[in-house]
Design a protein around this motif. Structure first.
Motif, PDB file in Angstrom:
ATOM      1  N   MET A 151      -6.972  28.975  80.604  1.00  0.00           N
ATOM      2  CA  MET A 151      -5.598  28.664  79.768  1.00  0.00           C
ATOM      3  C   MET A 151      -5.327  27.265  80.212  1.00  0.00           C
ATOM      4  N   ALA A 152      -4.697  26.469  79.211  1.00  0.00           N
ATOM      5  CA  ALA A 152      -4.338  25.119  79.450  1.00  0.00           C
ATOM      6  C   ALA A 152      -3.012  24.858  80.167  1.00  0.00           C
ATOM      7  N   ASN A 153      -2.799  23.761  80.638  1.00  0.00           N
ATOM      8  CA  ASN A 153      -1.395  23.439  81.321  1.00  0.00           C
ATOM      9  C   ASN A 153      -0.645  22.529  80.837  1.00  0.00           C
ATOM     10  N   LEU A 154       0.426  22.626  81.038  1.00  0.00           N
ATOM     11  CA  LEU A 154       1.315  21.309  81.017  1.00  0.00           C
ATOM     12  C   LEU A 154       1.368  20.499  82.082  1.00  0.00           C
ATOM     13  N   GLN A 155       1.014  19.225  82.174  1.00  0.00           N
ATOM     14  CA  GLN A 155       1.073  18.262  83.491  1.00  0.00           C
ATOM     15  C   GLN A 155       2.321  17.531  83.151  1.00  0.00           C
ATOM     16  N   VAL A 156       3.358  17.641  84.190  1.00  0.00           N
ATOM     17  CA  VAL A 156       4.611  16.990  84.206  1.00  0.00           C
ATOM     18  C   VAL A 156       4.540  15.959  85.307  1.00  0.00           C
ATOM     19  N   VAL A 157       4.569  14.771  84.868  1.00  0.00           N
ATOM     20  CA  VAL A 157       4.604  13.797  85.865  1.00  0.00           C
ATOM     21  C   VAL A 157       6.009  13.144  85.996  1.00  0.00           C
ATOM     22  N   THR A 158       6.604  13.096  87.037  1.00  0.00           N
ATOM     23  CA  THR A 158       7.717  12.517  87.364  1.00  0.00           C
ATOM     24  C   THR A 158       7.522  11.099  88.344  1.00  0.00           C
ATOM     25  N   ALA A 159       8.697  10.851  88.909  1.00  0.00           N
ATOM     26  CA  ALA A 159       8.432   9.712  89.569  1.00  0.00           C
ATOM     27  C   ALA A 159       8.074  10.211  91.231  1.00  0.00           C
ATOM     28  N   GLN A 160       8.393  11.492  91.356  1.00  0.00           N
ATOM     29  CA  GLN A 160       8.228  11.991  92.773  1.00  0.00           C
ATOM     30  C   GLN A 160       6.994  12.820  92.761  1.00  0.00           C
ATOM     31  N   GLU A 161       6.443  13.328  91.374  1.00  0.00           N
ATOM     32  CA  GLU A 161       5.145  14.344  91.833  1.00  0.00           C
ATOM     33  C   GLU A 161       4.639  14.404  90.361  1.00  0.00           C
ATOM     34  N   THR A 162       3.375  15.207  90.271  1.00  0.00           N
ATOM     35  CA  THR A 162       2.783  15.891  89.314  1.00  0.00           C
ATOM     36  C   THR A 162       2.740  17.032  89.321  1.00  0.00           C
ATOM     37  N   VAL A 163       3.392  18.032  88.333  1.00  0.00           N
ATOM     38  CA  VAL A 163       3.490  19.591  88.303  1.00  0.00           C
ATOM     39  C   VAL A 163       2.468  20.111  87.152  1.00  0.00           C
ATOM     40  N   SER A 164       1.898  21.223  87.539  1.00  0.00           N
ATOM     41  CA  SER A 164       1.123  21.718  86.563  1.00  0.00           C
ATOM     42  C   SER A 164       1.685  23.221  86.130  1.00  0.00           C
ATOM     43  N   ILE A 165       2.012  23.332  85.013  1.00  0.00           N
ATOM     44  CA  ILE A 165       2.574  24.414  84.576  1.00  0.00           C
ATOM     45  C   ILE A 165       1.713  25.052  83.426  1.00  0.00           C
ATOM     46  N   PRO A 166       1.482  26.526  83.542  1.00  0.00           N
ATOM     47  CA  PRO A 166       0.746  27.132  82.337  1.00  0.00           C
ATOM     48  C   PRO A 166       1.486  27.080  81.040  1.00  0.00           C
ATOM     49  N   LEU A 167       0.762  26.651  79.933  1.00  0.00           N
ATOM     50  CA  LEU A 167       1.326  26.554  78.777  1.00  0.00           C
ATOM     51  C   LEU A 167       1.484  27.898  77.993  1.00  0.00           C
ATOM     52  N   LYS A 168       2.877  28.046  77.423  1.00  0.00           N
ATOM     53  CA  LYS A 168       3.017  29.203  76.705  1.00  0.00           C
ATOM     54  C   LYS A 168       3.291  28.857  75.157  1.00  0.00           C
ATOM     55  N   SER A 169       2.652  29.407  74.294  1.00  0.00           N
ATOM     56  CA  SER A 169       2.859  29.056  72.808  1.00  0.00           C
ATOM     57  C   SER A 169       4.310  29.587  72.498  1.00  0.00           C
ATOM     58  N   GLY A 170       4.871  28.626  71.776  1.00  0.00           N
ATOM     59  CA  GLY A 170       6.193  28.950  71.193  1.00  0.00           C
ATOM     60  C   GLY A 170       7.467  28.565  72.131  1.00  0.00           C
ATOM     61  N   ALA A 171       7.132  28.081  73.282  1.00  0.00           N
ATOM     62  CA  ALA A 171       8.309  27.543  74.382  1.00  0.00           C
ATOM     63  C   ALA A 171       8.274  26.103  74.254  1.00  0.00           C
ATOM     64  N   THR A 172       9.607  25.721  74.356  1.00  0.00           N
ATOM     65  CA  THR A 172       9.867  24.209  74.497  1.00  0.00           C
ATOM     66  C   THR A 172       9.238  23.561  75.739  1.00  0.00           C
ATOM     67  N   LEU A 173       9.176  22.534  75.703  1.00  0.00           N
ATOM     68  CA  LEU A 173       8.442  21.747  77.151  1.00  0.00           C
ATOM     69  C   LEU A 173       9.779  21.961  78.191  1.00  0.00           C
ATOM     70  N   LEU A 174      10.936  21.777  77.756  1.00  0.00           N
ATOM     71  CA  LEU A 174      12.007  21.956  78.636  1.00  0.00           C
ATOM     72  C   LEU A 174      12.131  23.221  79.122  1.00  0.00           C
ATOM     73  N   HIS A 175      11.783  24.397  78.556  1.00  0.00           N
ATOM     74  CA  HIS A 175      11.782  25.622  79.107  1.00  0.00           C
ATOM     75  C   HIS A 175      10.745  25.911  80.105  1.00  0.00           C
ATOM     76  N   LEU A 176       9.669  25.331  79.753  1.00  0.00           N
ATOM     77  CA  LEU A 176       8.630  25.568  80.724  1.00  0.00           C
ATOM     78  C   LEU A 176       8.861  24.485  82.064  1.00  0.00           C
ATOM     79  N   ILE A 177       9.358  23.564  82.054  1.00  0.00           N
ATOM     80  CA  ILE A 177       9.986  22.588  82.934  1.00  0.00           C
ATOM     81  C   ILE A 177      10.900  23.451  84.048  1.00  0.00           C
ATOM     82  N   GLN A 178      11.833  23.941  83.343  1.00  0.00           N
ATOM     83  CA  GLN A 178      12.695  24.665  84.014  1.00  0.00           C
ATOM     84  C   GLN A 178      12.170  25.890  84.772  1.00  0.00           C
ATOM     85  N   THR A 179      10.998  26.593  84.279  1.00  0.00           N
ATOM     86  CA  THR A 179      10.528  27.804  84.974  1.00  0.00           C
ATOM     87  C   THR A 179      10.118  27.562  86.224  1.00  0.00           C
TER      88      THR A 179
END
Length: 100
Positions: free
Chosen positions: A1-29
């Motif tokens: 399964m693919a991931n959402l790679q979130v790049v912030t000033a502090q870190e890069t976080v990998s989150i499993p993608l979920k079809s139908g979810a907003t990016l913000l929802h995934l980030i909040q999880t």
């Protein structure tokens, strides 16, 4: 399964993608520090730039088209509260880019 790679000033976080979810929802999880306020696409505090994987997202919503400039949309900017995952075949890489 693919991931959402979130790049912030502090870190890069990998989150499993979920079809139908907003990016913000995934980030909040994953409790990634990310500014947001309205969840309707009007405040634009959750603005991000899609660095890779734009095709894995549904087209910009009406709220995004009203809030973001055409140039921003063309450069891959989206609102995390509005951008919805449609395809989980490849990674989506985003960078937190709030207005300053």
């Amino acid at each position: 399964m693919a991931n959402l790679q979130v790049v912030t000033a502090q870190e890069t976080v990998s989150i499993p993608l979920k079809s139908g979810a907003t990016l913000l929802h995934l980030i909040q999880t994953e409790s990634v520090p990310w500014g947001f306020n309205c969840l309707r696409g009007t405040c634009a505090r959750c603005r991000c730039q899609v660095l890779s994987g734009q095709d894995g997202l549904q087209p910009p919503t009406e709220a995004e088209e009203l809030r973001l400039r055409k140039k921003e949309l063309a450069e891959g900017f989206r609102l995390a509260c509005q951008a919805i995952v449609k395809d989980v075949e490849e990674d989506i890489i985003i960078q937190y880019t709030p207005y300053r």
